[in-house]
Write a protein that holds these residues in place. Structure first.
Motif, mmCIF file in Angstrom:
data_model
loop_
_atom_site.group_PDB
_atom_site.id
_atom_site.type_symbol
_atom_site.label_atom_id
_atom_site.label_comp_id
_atom_site.label_asym_id
_atom_site.label_seq_id
_atom_site.Cartn_x
_atom_site.Cartn_y
_atom_site.Cartn_z
ATOM 1 N N GLU A 186 -4.805 -3.210 -3.323
ATOM 2 C CA GLU A 186 -5.545 -2.579 -2.516
ATOM 3 C C GLU A 186 -5.892 -3.151 -1.281
ATOM 4 O O GLU A 186 -6.000 -2.667 -0.111
ATOM 5 C CB GLU A 186 -6.774 -2.220 -3.329
ATOM 6 C CG GLU A 186 -7.759 -1.045 -2.561
ATOM 7 C CD GLU A 186 -7.151 0.123 -1.908
ATOM 8 O OE1 GLU A 186 -7.673 0.896 -0.949
ATOM 9 O OE2 GLU A 186 -6.024 0.638 -2.408
ATOM 10 N N GLN A 190 -5.279 -2.127 2.661
ATOM 11 C CA GLN A 190 -6.162 -2.037 3.532
ATOM 12 C C GLN A 190 -5.825 -3.070 4.687
ATOM 13 O O GLN A 190 -6.282 -2.623 5.947
ATOM 14 C CB GLN A 190 -7.372 -2.250 2.958
ATOM 15 C CG GLN A 190 -7.933 -1.005 1.710
ATOM 16 C CD GLN A 190 -7.983 0.298 2.464
ATOM 17 O OE1 GLN A 190 -8.260 0.543 3.548
ATOM 18 N NE2 GLN A 190 -7.434 1.192 1.601
ATOM 19 N N LYS A 193 -3.293 -1.547 6.598
ATOM 20 C CA LYS A 193 -3.867 -0.248 7.111
ATOM 21 C C LYS A 193 -4.287 -0.449 8.425
ATOM 22 O O LYS A 193 -4.589 0.334 9.341
ATOM 23 C CB LYS A 193 -4.476 0.671 6.082
ATOM 24 C CG LYS A 193 -4.441 1.992 6.277
ATOM 25 C CD LYS A 193 -4.896 2.732 5.075
ATOM 26 C CE LYS A 193 -3.911 2.728 4.267
ATOM 27 N NZ LYS A 193 -4.303 3.610 2.912
ATOM 28 N N SER A 194 -5.066 -1.615 8.590
ATOM 29 C CA SER A 194 -6.109 -1.867 9.749
ATOM 30 C C SER A 194 -5.572 -1.993 11.017
ATOM 31 O O SER A 194 -6.012 -1.873 11.978
ATOM 32 C CB SER A 194 -7.076 -2.947 9.192
ATOM 33 O OG SER A 194 -6.236 -4.269 9.328
#
Length: 428
Positions: A186, A190, A193-194
């Motif tokens: 995770e 993330q 994904k940023s």
């Protein structure tokens, strides 16, 4: 935790990644090549993959001491304070077509000297399924003295950089991510994904993510090998492969792959990584390796076809002059890694042909070091008995091919179906 990122390897993959992350995090771009680091520190990039203005902007952010931004270094002291290490070093094959993990393992050994409890090491280099945990993690544990998934953690997110492509850039391509524990997965997801506008796909394990990269390129390799084999067949029949593909392409579900040389750091390499893993488990892959054999022989086929055409025109082969246009592995980029153009060159030299190679995109020193070929600086006021268009650089559309050829005594062969059909003798 506040993420401070070290990108290890500043080539086609690492540099764009470092620039994007630096807009939101503190990033150190690390490379063992001092010349490369000095070049980037001056705002220059020989790969032409970086947006130089954007690179300058994120370097300035670090100078402004805002807690984010990009700096470059070849000193491991400068990455000791980082807590996320992303490894983007090359993973080539050796002369026996076996995976060469030396750069990857050396990078892992270096990171093992600086990682601390709680740190995450993410691999982007293309490998076979299981490589991260079976080959890299033991090195990290041995050198650091830390315990995997207790003291430090790993992720794998396969690179999807397409050199020379200014449309499908890093942030525009969906990114596969994974982690060695659910929490790490995770965190890694993330993190990417940023910066990835196209979003991410969190794979169920490191091995799944590793395998996804390997089969992406193996699938493309096999599709191209199919049309390359068709080219070998249709050459004997006496019909043009591209004409056949255009006709077949009128059906809605036909995939219009084109024949050609298959080189580069991914498609021409990754299938061997997958085959290596399969063979280590006692399975000898048939389809994957047969596709590789077809593609690996296309340079030899092109050279021999050119020689046959020269003979048909009554050209004396020995000491004749040939020009190869392009040495990079693909059009409009300077990347020469695993270029299959060298196979055409080598085969033509076997016929005692005087071969010159011209490429306005390639670095002369890199070509000399890698292939022992001296690129010519210009083809102006020269004539040749054979001209082989090997790479479809845009510049090659502008040349006067009639002026480059000996009158009625030149063969023009187009490996990319790129030039006007009216001026070529044959095409792949």
């Amino acid at each position: 935790m506040d993420k401070k990122i070290a990108i290890i390897g500043l080539g086609y993959v690492g540099l764009p990644l470092a620039i994007e992350f630096a807009s939101k995090y503190s990033v150190v771009g690390f490379d063992i090549n001092k010349d490369r680091v000095n070049e980037l520190s001056k705002g220059e990039d020989r790969t032409r993959e970086a947006d130089l203005k954007r690179m300058s902007d994120v370097v300035q952010l670090k100078s402004d001491a805002l807690g984010i931004g990009l700096s470059f270094s070849y000193n491991t002291e400068d990455i000791k304070s980082c807590n996320v290490f992303i490894i983007t070093v090359p993973t080539p094959i050796d002369h026996y077509k076996k995976p060469d993990l030396k750069p990857l393992l050396k990078a892992s050994e270096m990171i093992g000297q600086v990682i601390k409890r709680g740190d995450i090491v993410i691999y982007e280099s293309t490998v076979y399924p299981g490589c991260t945990e079976e080959d890299c993690v033991p090195v990290l544990e041995r050198v650091s003295g830390l315990v995997y998934n207790k003291d430090f953690f790993c992720g794998y997110s396969p690179e999807r950089i397409n050199p020379g492509d200014k449309i499908n850039t890093l942030t525009k391509i969906k990114k596969v991510t994974s982690g060695s524990t659910p929490d790490t997965a995770e965190t890694v997801d993330q993190l990417y994904k940023s910066i990835i506008e196209a979003g991410t796909f969190k794979a169920s394990s490191l091995k799944v993510a590793e395998a996804s990269k390997a089969i992406e390129n193996a699938q493309r390799d096999l599709n191209i090998s199919f049309v390359n084999e068709l080219a070998l067949i249709f050459e004997r029949i006496g019909i043009d492969t591209n004409d056949v593909i255009e006709a077949a392409g009128t059906k809605w579900n036909f995939l219009k792959y084109k024949p050609g040389l298959v080189g580069g750091h991914c498609i021409g390499v990754d299938p061997y990584y997958l085959a290596h893993k399969a063979e280590s488990l006692g399975y000898h892959p048939q389809v994957i390796l047969s596709g590789r054999r077809v593609n690996d022989n296309m340079g030899m086929f092109v050279a021999n076809k050119v020689v046959k055409l020269m003979i048909q025109k009554g050209i004396l082969i020995k000491k004749s002059k040939a020009l190869i246009l392009g040495i990079t592995f693909k059009e409009n980029c300077p990347d020469i890694r695993n270029s299959k153009v060298i196979d055409i060159y080598t085969e033509l030299k076997q016929f005692d042909i005087d071969v010159e190679v011209y490429d306005p995109h390639a670095d002369k020193h890199e070509v000399k070091e890698e292939y022992s070929i001296d690129l010519v600086d210009s083809i102006n006021n020269k004539t040749y008995n054979a001209i082989i268009l090997a790479v479809s650089h845009d510049e090659f559309l502008k040349y006067d091919y009639a002026a480059l050829g000996e009158q009625n005594s030149t063969v023009i062969f187009d490996t990319k179906a790129f030039l006007p059909r009216s001026i070529v003798d044959a095409r792949l």
